[in-house]
Scaffold this active site. Sequence first.
Site, PDB file in Angstrom:
ATOM      1  N   CYS A   5      24.078  29.544   4.415  1.00 57.01           N
ATOM      2  CA  CYS A   5      23.099  30.564   5.300  1.00 57.01           C
ATOM      3  C   CYS A   5      23.671  31.763   5.024  1.00 57.01           C
ATOM      4  O   CYS A   5      24.634  32.298   4.974  1.00 57.01           O
ATOM      5  CB  CYS A   5      23.457  30.127   6.739  1.00 57.01           C
ATOM      6  SG  CYS A   5      22.221  28.625   7.108  1.00 57.01           S
TER       7      CYS A   5
ATOM      8  N   GLU B 149      18.408  -4.506 -11.075  1.00 56.60           N
ATOM      9  CA  GLU B 149      18.299  -3.149 -11.962  1.00 56.60           C
ATOM     10  C   GLU B 149      19.588  -2.728 -12.708  1.00 56.60           C
ATOM     11  O   GLU B 149      19.511  -2.295 -13.906  1.00 56.60           O
ATOM     12  CB  GLU B 149      18.013  -2.093 -11.164  1.00 56.60           C
ATOM     13  CG  GLU B 149      16.495  -1.924 -10.383  1.00 56.60           C
ATOM     14  CD  GLU B 149      16.462  -2.739  -9.447  1.00 56.60           C
ATOM     15  OE1 GLU B 149      17.253  -3.711  -8.820  1.00 56.60           O
ATOM     16  OE2 GLU B 149      15.059  -2.863  -8.783  1.00 56.60           O
TER      17      GLU B 149
ATOM     18  N   GLY C 187      21.653  11.745  -2.610  1.00 56.69           N
ATOM     19  CA  GLY C 187      23.009  12.105  -2.890  1.00 56.69           C
ATOM     20  C   GLY C 187      23.480  13.357  -2.537  1.00 56.69           C
ATOM     21  O   GLY C 187      24.529  13.913  -2.882  1.00 56.69           O
TER      22      GLY C 187
ATOM     23  N   ARG D 291       0.858  -1.119   0.062  1.00 57.39           N
ATOM     24  CA  ARG D 291       0.125  -0.061   0.019  1.00 57.39           C
ATOM     25  C   ARG D 291       0.866   1.152   0.193  1.00 57.39           C
ATOM     26  O   ARG D 291       1.893   1.185   0.555  1.00 57.39           O
ATOM     27  CB  ARG D 291      -0.656  -0.022   1.183  1.00 57.39           C
ATOM     28  CG  ARG D 291      -1.965  -0.883   1.378  1.00 57.39           C
ATOM     29  CD  ARG D 291      -3.031  -0.793   2.421  1.00 57.39           C
ATOM     30  NE  ARG D 291      -2.596  -0.293   3.589  1.00 57.39           N
ATOM     31  CZ  ARG D 291      -1.919  -1.053   4.526  1.00 57.39           C
ATOM     32  NH1 ARG D 291      -1.950  -2.358   4.662  1.00 57.39           N
ATOM     33  NH2 ARG D 291      -1.220  -0.554   5.667  1.00 57.39           N
TER      34      ARG D 291
ATOM     35  N   HIS E  89       9.736  17.222 -25.922  1.00 54.36           N
ATOM     36  CA  HIS E  89       8.862  18.097 -25.190  1.00 54.36           C
ATOM     37  C   HIS E  89       9.546  17.899 -23.858  1.00 54.36           C
ATOM     38  O   HIS E  89       9.886  16.885 -23.270  1.00 54.36           O
ATOM     39  CB  HIS E  89       7.461  17.352 -25.265  1.00 54.36           C
ATOM     40  CG  HIS E  89       6.534  17.876 -24.719  1.00 54.36           C
ATOM     41  ND1 HIS E  89       5.189  18.394 -25.486  1.00 54.36           N
ATOM     42  CD2 HIS E  89       6.240  18.439 -23.270  1.00 54.36           C
ATOM     43  CE1 HIS E  89       4.297  18.978 -24.656  1.00 54.36           C
ATOM     44  NE2 HIS E  89       5.084  19.041 -23.412  1.00 54.36           N
TER      45      HIS E  89
ATOM     46  N   HIS F   3      19.113  23.675  -1.924  1.00 52.51           N
ATOM     47  CA  HIS F   3      19.879  24.079  -3.068  1.00 52.51           C
ATOM     48  C   HIS F   3      19.554  23.170  -4.453  1.00 52.51           C
ATOM     49  O   HIS F   3      19.012  21.997  -4.105  1.00 52.51           O
ATOM     50  CB  HIS F   3      21.177  24.161  -2.942  1.00 52.51           C
ATOM     51  CG  HIS F   3      21.922  22.699  -2.792  1.00 52.51           C
ATOM     52  ND1 HIS F   3      21.626  21.942  -1.368  1.00 52.51           N
ATOM     53  CD2 HIS F   3      22.541  21.950  -3.740  1.00 52.51           C
ATOM     54  CE1 HIS F   3      22.343  20.757  -1.725  1.00 52.51           C
ATOM     55  NE2 HIS F   3      22.834  20.917  -2.947  1.00 52.51           N
TER      56      HIS F   3
HETATM   57 ZN    ZN Z   1      22.249  26.611   5.701  1.00 53.68          ZN
HETATM   58 ZN    ZN Z   2       5.038  17.856 -27.521  1.00 50.58          ZN
END
Ligand code: ZN
Ligand code: ZN
Length: 340
Positions: free
Chosen positions: A46, A310, A160, A23, A294, A167
């Site tokens: 910051c 995978e 990552g 679920r 597109h 950012h």
């Molecule tokens: Zn910061």
């Molecule tokens: Zn398109």
Amino acid sequence: MAEFRQNPITKEWVIIATERAKRPDQFMAKKDRKQPPAHDPNCVFCPGNEKLTPPEAHRIGGSGEGSDWQVRVVPNKFSALSPTGECVRNYDGLLKRKISGVGIHDVIIETPQHDMTTGLLSPEHVESIIRCYKDRYFAVTTDPRVELVTIFKNHGEAAGTSLEHPHSQLIATPITSPQVRRRLEDALRWYDEFGECLFCQTLRSELADGARVVVETPHFVSVVPYAALSPFHMWIFPRRHMASFGEIQPEEMKDLARNLQETLARLYHGVNNPDFNYTIRTAPSESRYVKYYHWYISIIPRLTRMAGFEIGTGFFINPTIPEENAAYLRAVKLPVAAAA
Ligand SMILES: [Zn+2]
Ligand SMILES: [Zn+2]
């Protein structure tokens, strides 16, 4: 019985584990991560630490070098590519090819607030981030060495990044990757065969079906793809045909901000702030106006891990059902401010 589903755009086949499917709410991200502070004096992104980053390439809000900015763009201090130098190809026989590592690598510091995330920002603020993407997209594509511009965001360690401060990044490369090239070629073949953009056709079919649509705004639609690779994998398509992100108009930027913010707010509140990546998949500069490609945004929450199968095959196993993921996200109750 499980089923294989194919994504017509990427040509990838996914195993949808219909019978053993979990679920959607079983994928709530576990949070052992501490809530970060609103301001961290040791964080280079910051406010107050502007001098610790390389000189700004762009900013929105404030003036000069002050701390009153809304969004800042700075060159990546640890750039993978060199912004100066010529792009030289060097072929040593048939098997050893190299091209000089020139390119542009920006960091877009999305907000002064250290503990923020896109789904909690106001749509107006997200619009400023998108405007920064477009301004920088145009600035870097004037460089004749640039062929492909990739704009992306890594949120959280599983996606990552170890840097908490919100950012995103832009990397402009002098070559197009084989993966992007292959998708362009496939899309061109489709156009030649059926006389219409494959993506426009896919979007029309998703809207007619409705089962996988998450957020619809006047100019954009977010959907869980029919062959979603993983739980809550989503694509945001512009309704108007545009091959390049660079063609987005001001009214569309405002609307994309609304759509992206609400789509990510549904993910934040519905799945407990999962780590995720998003990437803007746009045509290379030379294919800016083509009728067969597109652009779109791909959002990949990092709730499952890629493992041997995978890597060895390119087949993904999605332990959830795309239609159920979309219905779950549509039903998420958003706080009033985020839904406005
Ligand atoms: Zn910061
Ligand atoms: Zn398109």
